[in-house]
Design an enzyme around this catalytic site. Structure first.
Site, mmCIF file in Angstrom:
data_model
loop_
_atom_site.group_PDB
_atom_site.id
_atom_site.type_symbol
_atom_site.label_atom_id
_atom_site.label_comp_id
_atom_site.label_asym_id
_atom_site.label_seq_id
_atom_site.Cartn_x
_atom_site.Cartn_y
_atom_site.Cartn_z
ATOM 1 N N GLU A 159 -21.075 -2.383 -62.554
ATOM 2 C CA GLU A 159 -22.109 -2.159 -61.646
ATOM 3 C C GLU A 159 -23.318 -1.688 -62.287
ATOM 4 O O GLU A 159 -23.243 -0.414 -62.891
ATOM 5 C CB GLU A 159 -21.499 -1.214 -60.578
ATOM 6 N N LYS A 215 -22.008 16.600 -47.015
ATOM 7 C CA LYS A 215 -22.768 17.020 -48.195
ATOM 8 C C LYS A 215 -23.484 15.687 -48.435
ATOM 9 O O LYS A 215 -23.094 14.872 -48.926
ATOM 10 C CB LYS A 215 -21.826 17.358 -49.223
ATOM 11 N N GLU A 258 -15.110 4.836 -50.442
ATOM 12 C CA GLU A 258 -15.870 3.276 -50.458
ATOM 13 C C GLU A 258 -16.705 3.452 -51.586
ATOM 14 O O GLU A 258 -17.716 4.374 -51.736
ATOM 15 C CB GLU A 258 -16.710 3.142 -49.230
ATOM 16 N N CYS A 306 -24.657 -1.279 -52.695
ATOM 17 C CA CYS A 306 -23.350 -1.339 -53.227
ATOM 18 C C CYS A 306 -22.848 -2.849 -53.011
ATOM 19 O O CYS A 306 -22.162 -3.527 -53.760
ATOM 20 C CB CYS A 306 -22.204 -0.633 -52.457
HETATM 21 P P1 NAD Z 1 -21.889 9.180 -56.975
HETATM 22 O O1 NAD Z 1 -20.656 8.966 -56.872
HETATM 23 O O2 NAD Z 1 -22.615 9.500 -58.017
HETATM 24 O O3 NAD Z 1 -22.069 10.506 -55.714
HETATM 25 C C1 NAD Z 1 -21.920 10.369 -54.432
HETATM 26 C C2 NAD Z 1 -21.744 11.560 -53.755
HETATM 27 O O4 NAD Z 1 -20.665 12.365 -54.502
HETATM 28 C C3 NAD Z 1 -22.866 12.345 -53.814
HETATM 29 O O5 NAD Z 1 -23.055 13.136 -52.727
HETATM 30 C C4 NAD Z 1 -22.625 13.452 -55.179
HETATM 31 O O6 NAD Z 1 -23.302 14.540 -55.138
HETATM 32 C C5 NAD Z 1 -21.177 13.677 -54.827
HETATM 33 N N1 NAD Z 1 -20.233 14.099 -55.967
HETATM 34 C C6 NAD Z 1 -20.706 14.155 -57.288
HETATM 35 N N2 NAD Z 1 -19.752 14.682 -58.027
HETATM 36 C C7 NAD Z 1 -18.744 15.026 -57.157
HETATM 37 C C8 NAD Z 1 -17.478 15.526 -57.314
HETATM 38 N N3 NAD Z 1 -16.716 15.979 -58.369
HETATM 39 N N4 NAD Z 1 -16.563 15.778 -56.105
HETATM 40 C C9 NAD Z 1 -17.149 15.478 -54.870
HETATM 41 N N5 NAD Z 1 -18.230 14.866 -54.713
HETATM 42 C C10 NAD Z 1 -18.929 14.779 -55.684
HETATM 43 O O7 NAD Z 1 -22.657 8.170 -56.229
HETATM 44 P P2 NAD Z 1 -24.337 7.947 -56.060
HETATM 45 O O8 NAD Z 1 -24.970 7.697 -57.284
HETATM 46 O O9 NAD Z 1 -24.869 8.891 -55.321
HETATM 47 O O10 NAD Z 1 -24.496 6.471 -55.068
HETATM 48 C C11 NAD Z 1 -24.367 5.254 -55.881
HETATM 49 C C12 NAD Z 1 -22.778 4.592 -55.678
HETATM 50 O O11 NAD Z 1 -22.533 4.473 -54.348
HETATM 51 C C13 NAD Z 1 -22.759 3.217 -56.310
HETATM 52 O O12 NAD Z 1 -21.766 2.818 -57.209
HETATM 53 C C14 NAD Z 1 -22.541 2.283 -54.814
HETATM 54 O O13 NAD Z 1 -22.031 1.172 -55.217
HETATM 55 C C15 NAD Z 1 -21.883 3.335 -54.286
HETATM 56 N N6 NAD Z 1 -21.984 3.092 -52.728
HETATM 57 C C16 NAD Z 1 -20.860 2.174 -52.102
HETATM 58 C C17 NAD Z 1 -21.018 2.089 -50.659
HETATM 59 C C18 NAD Z 1 -19.904 1.363 -49.851
HETATM 60 O O14 NAD Z 1 -19.719 1.376 -48.920
HETATM 61 N N7 NAD Z 1 -18.749 0.883 -50.734
HETATM 62 C C19 NAD Z 1 -22.230 2.151 -50.052
HETATM 63 C C20 NAD Z 1 -23.422 2.764 -50.520
HETATM 64 C C21 NAD Z 1 -23.243 3.182 -52.212
#
Ligand code: NAD
Length: 483
Positions: free
Chosen positions: A384, A175, A250, A284
Site C-alpha cells: 500500500e 482516539k 479495518e 484505503c
Molecule cells: P495508523 O495505523 O498509523 O494509525 C491509525 C490509528 O491508530 C491512529 O489513531 C494512531 O494514532 C493509532 N495507533 C498508532 N499506534 C497504535 C498502537 N500501538 N495501539 C493503538 N493505536 C495506535 O494509520 P493511519 O496512517 O492513520 O491511516 C492510514 C491507514 O488507514 C492506511 O493503511 C489505510 O488503508 C487505512 N484505512 C483503512 C480504512 C478501512 O476502512 N479499511 C479506512 C481508512 C484508512
C-alpha cells in the site's frame, strides 16, 4: 498564537495531566499551525474509560428513540457547522474543498441514519418447542467500547463508528489520529451541544503508544473498533485478544481496477483517474493497480498519462483536482515508492516528483505518478503506497487479469471496466475483496450497505456501516420464557 483544545472527558473539555500539547500544521502551508492538542497519557485514558464505564448502565437504560433523537440533533448541529467543519478538514488533512464538503455531509447523513436505527434495535421471535413458552432474542449494548481512527477520513470514520455505538447504547472512548484531530473534535462539540450525558462519549488525543495502546488492551473496554494500517491493526487485534475482547480492525488496501478490451478506454481512464488520484491517493479504497488487457494496454497508458498530466495540484482551499499529502512522512513514503518502482524496472511514465516551487514551496505536494511495465511482484504492485501513484500491469486475458487482481495480500475494494456481462459476473464471483464493483471506481461507498475487507484488509469479524454496523456494538441474548 494557535488555539489550544482539550480532551473531552466526562462532559468537560480538559487538559491532559501531562501539561503538554502537540501542534497540527496545514499540509498545504506548513508554517500555518492549525491548532494545538493535548499530548495525553495513559492516565488520561484511564480517567476517560472510568467515566465511560461509570455511565454505561444509564446510557443503556436510555430508550433507543431518545438515544436516536440525540444523534439526530448532533447531525443537525454538524450540518449547521458544515462550512466550518469543511474548512477544518481541508486545513488539517489537505483534502480539496469538494472532497472535504462531501465527507462532512457523509457524517451528517450517518448521524441521521443511525438516529433512525436507534428505534429499530429489535430482536426476533421464534416458535418454541414447548407450550406456554416464549422464545426470542434481545439485542443489548456491548458495553464500553474504544474507537481508534486514522487521519484520512477524520470526520466520516469517527462518525460511522460513534453513531452506531451510541445508537446501540454503548459508551465510548475515542482516539483520533494525531495528524487530524481537529475535525473529530467538532463532532464531539456537536454531541455536547445535542445534550449528550456526561461520560457517554469521550475524546482523548495523543500518541498511539500512550493513548491507542491502552484503549486496545484495557480491561474496562469491552470492544475495540479500529481503522488504520494493517501493521498497527495487527498489534491492536493482538492486544484486544489477550482478554478476549471483541475486536474489529479495518485496514489497508491494494485495490485493482481491471480494464477489458470491450471497455471504453476514455471512460476507464476517468474511473481510474478519480479512483487513483482523488483524495491524493490517500484512501484505503484508492485504486493503485490498473490491470489492463494487452489489446488496450498501450492506448490506456497513453490516455492515462494525458489524464495525469492535466491534473491540477494545489491547496485544498482553492479546490483543485488533488491536494497535498497529509504529512512529511507520507510525502517521503510516496517518494520512496517512486524510487522503488524505478529501481525494480518499471517505467515511470509521468509524475512522482515533489513540487517545491512557488505556491508549492511550503506544502507536501507530489505530482500524480503513472508507472507502466509493472510486474505484479514488484513492491509498487504489492504494498500500500497511500499516495497518488498508479501502477499499470498488463494482462493477457480475463483469467490472467483476475489472477493478478487477487495476487496480493489485501482484499478491500476492486472493480472491472467491461461491457461483457459474463466477464462482469465472473469478476464479481472470483474477486477476493469486500467491495466489488462493475464500471465504477474502487473508491466511494454508500453508507447504508456493509463495508469491510477480505484477507489482510480486515479482521473480517464484523462489517461497518448499514445495518451491519450495529452488529459489532451489540450482543444477542436468547430468552426462553416459560409461564
Ligand atoms: P495508523 O495505523 O498509523 O494509525 C491509525 C490509528 O491508530 C491512529 O489513531 C494512531 O494514532 C493509532 N495507533 C498508532 N499506534 C497504535 C498502537 N500501538 N495501539 C493503538 N493505536 C495506535 O494509520 P493511519 O496512517 O492513520 O491511516 C492510514 C491507514 O488507514 C492506511 O493503511 C489505510 O488503508 C487505512 N484505512 C483503512 C480504512 C478501512 O476502512 N479499511 C479506512 C481508512 C484508512
Amino acid at each position: 498564537m494557535a488555539r489550544e483544545y482539550g480532551n473531552y472527558v466526562n462532559g468537560e473539555w480538559v487538559d491532559s495531566e501531562s501539561g503538554e500539547t502537540f501542534e497540527v500544521v496545514n499540509p498545504a502551508s506548513t508554517d500555518e499551525v492549525v491548532a494545538r492538542f493535548q499530548n495525553s497519557t495513559t492516565g488520561d485514558v484511564e480517567t476517560a474509560i472510568e467515566a465511560a464505564v461509570g455511565t454505561q448502565d444509564h446510557w443503556a437504560d436510555t430508550p433507543g428513540p431518545e438515544r436516536g433523537a440525540l444523534l439526530n440533533r448532533a447531525g443537525q448541529a454538524l450540518d449547521a457547522r458544515s462550512e466550518e467543519a469543511t474548512e477544518a478538514l481541508v486545513r488539517e488533512e489537505g483534502k480539496t474543498w469538494a472532497e472535504a464538503a462531501g465527507e462532512v455531509q457523509r457524517a451528517v447523513d450517518i448521524f441521521a441514519y443511525y438516529g433512525q436505527k436507534a428505534r429499530d434495535l429489535g430482536g426476533v421471535v421464534k416458535s418454541p418447542s414447548g407450550r406456554r413458552t416464549e422464545l426470542y432474542t434481545k439485542r443489548e449494548p456491548l458495553g464500553t467500547v474504544s474507537i481508534i481512527t486514522p487521519w484520512n477520513y477524520p470526520i466520516a470514520i469517527p462518525a460511522w463508528k460513534l453513531a452506531p455505538a451510541l445508537a446501540a447504547g454503548n459508551t465510548v472512548v475515542a482516539k483520533p489520529a494525531s495528524e487530524a484531530p481537529n475535525s473529530t473534535r467538532i463532532i464531539f462539540e456537536c454531541l455536547d451541544e445535542a445534550g449528550l450525558p456526561d461520560g457517554v462519549a469521550n475524546y482523548v488525543t495523543g500518541p498511539g503508544s500512550e493513548v491507542g495502546a491502552p484503549l486496545a488492551g484495557h480491561d474496562g473496554i469491552d470492544g475495540v473498533s479500529f481503522t488504520g494500517s494493517t501493521a498497527v491493526g495487527t498489534t491492536v487485534a493482538r492486544a484486544a485478544a489477550t482478554d478476549l475482547k471483541r475486536v474489529q480492525c479495518e485496514m489497508g488496501g491494494k485495490n485493482p481496477t481491471v480494464v477489458m478490451p470491450s471497455a471504453d478506454v476514455e471512460e476507464a481512464v476517468k474511473i481510474l483517474g478519480v479512483g487513483a488520484f482523488g483524495t491524493t491517493g490517500q484512501s484505503c479504497t484508492a485504486a493503485s493497480r490498473a490491470i489492463v488487457h494487452e489489446q488496450v494496454y498501450d492506448e490506456f497508458v497513453e490516455a492515462m498519462v494525458e489524464y495525469a498530466d492535466a491534473i491540477e495540484v494545489g491547496s485544498g482551499l482553492e479546490n483543485p483536482d488533488v491536494g497535498p499529502h497529509v504529512s512529511q512522512g507520507e510525502v517521503e513514503s510516496t517518494l520512496e515508492y517512486v524510487d522503488h518502482g524505478r529501481d525494480e524496472g518499471a517505467t515511470l511514465e509521468t509524475g512522482g516528483e515533489r513540487l517545491t516551487d512557488g505556491e508549492y514551496a511550503d506544502g507536501y505536494y507530489v505530482r500524480p505518478a503513472v508507472f507502466s511495465d509493472v510486474d505484479n511482484d514488484m513492491r509498487i504492485a504489492q504494498e500500500e503506497i497511500f499516495g497518488p501513484v498508479l501502477s499499470v500491469i498488463e494482462a493477457s486475458d480475463f483469467e490472467d487479469a483476475l489472477e493478478l487482481a487477487n495476487d496480493v495480500e489485501y482484499g478491500l475494494s476492486a472493480s472491472i471496466v467491461t461491457q461483457d456481462l459474463t466477464e462482469a459476473d465472473e469478476f464479481l464471483d472470483g474477486i477476493e475483496a469486500g467491495v466489488a464493483k462493475v464500471n465504477e471506481k474502487t473508491t466511494g461507498l454508500e453508507l447504508h450497505v456493509p463495508f469491510g475487507g477480505y484477507k489482510q484488509s480486515s479482521t473480517n469479524t464484523y462489517r461497518e456501516q448499514g445495518d451491519a454496523g450495529l452488529d459489532f456494538f451489540t450482543s444477542t441474548k436468547t430468552v426462553y420464557r416459560n409461564y
